[in-house]
Design an enzyme around this catalytic site. Structure first.
Site, PDB file in Angstrom:
ATOM      1  N   HIS A 167      -7.349  -5.920   0.350  1.00 18.77           N
ATOM      2  CA  HIS A 167      -6.173  -5.117   0.720  1.00 18.77           C
ATOM      3  C   HIS A 167      -5.471  -5.646   1.977  1.00 18.77           C
ATOM      4  O   HIS A 167      -4.478  -5.083   2.412  1.00 18.77           O
ATOM      5  CB  HIS A 167      -6.645  -3.670   0.957  1.00 18.77           C
ATOM      6  CG  HIS A 167      -5.565  -2.637   0.824  1.00 18.77           C
ATOM      7  ND1 HIS A 167      -4.983  -2.314  -0.376  1.00 18.77           N
ATOM      8  CD2 HIS A 167      -4.925  -1.851   1.746  1.00 18.77           C
ATOM      9  CE1 HIS A 167      -4.067  -1.373  -0.197  1.00 18.77           C
ATOM     10  NE2 HIS A 167      -3.999  -1.088   1.088  1.00 18.77           N
TER      11      HIS A 167
ATOM     12  N   SER B 243       0.834  -1.203   0.000  1.00 14.52           N
ATOM     13  CA  SER B 243       0.000   0.000   0.000  1.00 14.52           C
ATOM     14  C   SER B 243       0.874   1.260   0.000  1.00 14.52           C
ATOM     15  O   SER B 243       1.638   1.464  -0.937  1.00 14.52           O
ATOM     16  CB  SER B 243      -0.955  -0.058   1.188  1.00 14.52           C
ATOM     17  OG  SER B 243      -1.984   0.893   1.022  1.00 14.52           O
TER      18      SER B 243
ATOM     19  N   ASP C 129      -9.856  -5.382  -4.086  1.00 19.63           N
ATOM     20  CA  ASP C 129      -9.248  -4.445  -3.138  1.00 19.63           C
ATOM     21  C   ASP C 129     -10.243  -3.326  -2.839  1.00 19.63           C
ATOM     22  O   ASP C 129     -10.674  -2.611  -3.737  1.00 19.63           O
ATOM     23  CB  ASP C 129      -7.954  -3.870  -3.730  1.00 19.63           C
ATOM     24  CG  ASP C 129      -7.117  -3.148  -2.681  1.00 19.63           C
ATOM     25  OD1 ASP C 129      -7.669  -2.259  -2.003  1.00 19.63           O
ATOM     26  OD2 ASP C 129      -5.935  -3.479  -2.543  1.00 19.63           O
TER      27      ASP C 129
END
Lengths: 275, 275
Positions: free
Chosen positions: A253, A146, A221
């Site tokens: 995610h 991320s 996600d």
């Protein structure tokens, strides 16, 4: 440097250390996994940069990376994601201030005194590691999740020749074009004209990366719209960058996603590190 | 039953669910990993019972078990370690009350209303799982860590024929002879004359286990004196119980230790489950 903990782990040692950081002007904590091979001499290094809200600890306990790093004889470094402490400015939002350093050097008050995560991860921490542990700093690779994927990609491209390979799990690919990026860059850097070249898509459009790239992002996600994967994919394809971009069906995610593909990523880096 | 989360994980699904428990008279939460094979029909089940202070979550995110369970096509169940909630009695100590159910049914006030973890794990949860998920309840094995190792060993022996194999990571082996056991049994059960037969060493001296046993404990376990591994080792050797007791050099009590040997444990159970 202070040893906070050391635990035997997959035949090696998972340590946690803290030190007074000159760059961040506060105590910083990091995790370091050393495989068994480190007893016999310096081993290659894989950096794992973490995402928003994380400390050094999340990936260290949730990503299952030590298993594969032990198999490959590679060390793992888990830096924190920001300066910390009562004296360090913060924000009520989860995505600004402590836990959200974005791997850049802030220039705007109140962030400019402590928020120097670029300098910390690119300069101070490598020096500390090289001076204190059996690490072969000539063989480094980098990955992240991320916000940490953004950090990994931008460092790999900007620090030319430093890293042999770069990968990322659900990286923020185009922060200057996303609410995960514009908000933080505006706070840390002020006016858009002053923003540094810390955007993976723009760096890919420019210099690219001299080595292999591996990106995994889940098709489910929940933050997919914030990641801008399509922009990086386009830039990679356009410059014919050596690399794989994989959209993994039904993954989200979470660290369950990260752990699921960690074996692939460590093997990918091992190939570059032992080439 | 309520779905709290479902995340794709190693080709399968890591779910978290809650339900009103009849045994514990409160809402209970558990984790369930289903491998990809569960889409095609019932899969065998491996229980993981956790240790003091843990919820359903610790092992689910830290033990790295899903990787190996996915490889073997086995489901994983992660129950909580006690009843929870504002109405449920608790104690200031980490090792009594919430987070410390010890896998027994309390008979003493104030614990006797909610603390029925034996009935919950041995009866209520298996029924709920069998009714709601593609699990082959004729093929079950069990493992656990610390207090959960105590739970796994005592359930495996007391519930004759239920489990095909049992393993444990740093289990509490002889609770009636340890401060991890005497304190809780006295609180939950009162006078020692009333204590139930929930002691792995005593059960091993008595009925033993009709199947293979695998125990891993670190030589540097910081709670080693509380575990009483020597008593279980003696009892196993004396009755010539099929099994392995391994003292793992330099490992401690942490999840880094658990994760390091998880592959072995899942493979051990898979052999029994697919025999």
């Amino acid at each position: 440097m202070k040893t906070l903990s050391e635990n035997s782990c997959f035949g090696g040692m998972q340590g946690v250390y803290s030190h007074a950081s000159e760059a961040c002007k506060c105590d910083m904590t990091f995790g370091l996994f050393l495989p068994a091979e480190a007893a016999d001499g310096p081993v290659p290094v894989l950096w794992f940069l973490s995402g928003l809200t994380c400390t050094h600890e999340n990936a260290m306990v949730k990503a299952g990376a030590q298993c594969w790093a032990a198999e490959q004889g590679i060390a793992l470094v888990f830096p924190d994601t920001s300066p910390r402490g009562a004296d360090v400015p913060d924000d009520e939002a989860y995505d600004l201030g402590q836990g959200a350093g974005f791997y850049i050097d802030a220039t705007e008050a109140p962030w400019d005194r402590h928020f120097k995560m670029w300098t910390y991860v690119a300069e101070e921490l490598p020096k500390l590691l090289g001076d204190n542990f059996p690490l072969d700093m000539a063989r480094q690779s980098i990955t992240g999740h991320s916000m940490g994927g953004h950090g990994a990609l931008t460092m790999a491209m900007a620090l030319k020749g430093r890293f042999r390979s770069v990968s990322a799990f659900a990286p923020i690919c185009h922060p200057t074009n996303s609410d995960w990026g514009r908000k933080q860059f505006a706070a840390y850097w002020g006016d858009e004209a002053q923003w540094g070249p810390h955007d993976a898509t723009m760096l890919m459009q420019g210099m690219g990366f001299d080595g292999p790239v591996l990106i995994d992002t889940g098709t489910d996600d929940q933050f997919g719209d914030l990641l801008g994967t399509e922009h990086l994919a386009e830039a990679m394809a356009k410059r014919r960058q050596e690399g794989h971009i994989r959209l993994q069906k039904s993954y989200d995610h979470s660290y369950f996603f990260v752990a699921s593909f960690m074996e692939d990523h460590v093997a990918f880096h091992a190939e570059a590190l032992y080439r």
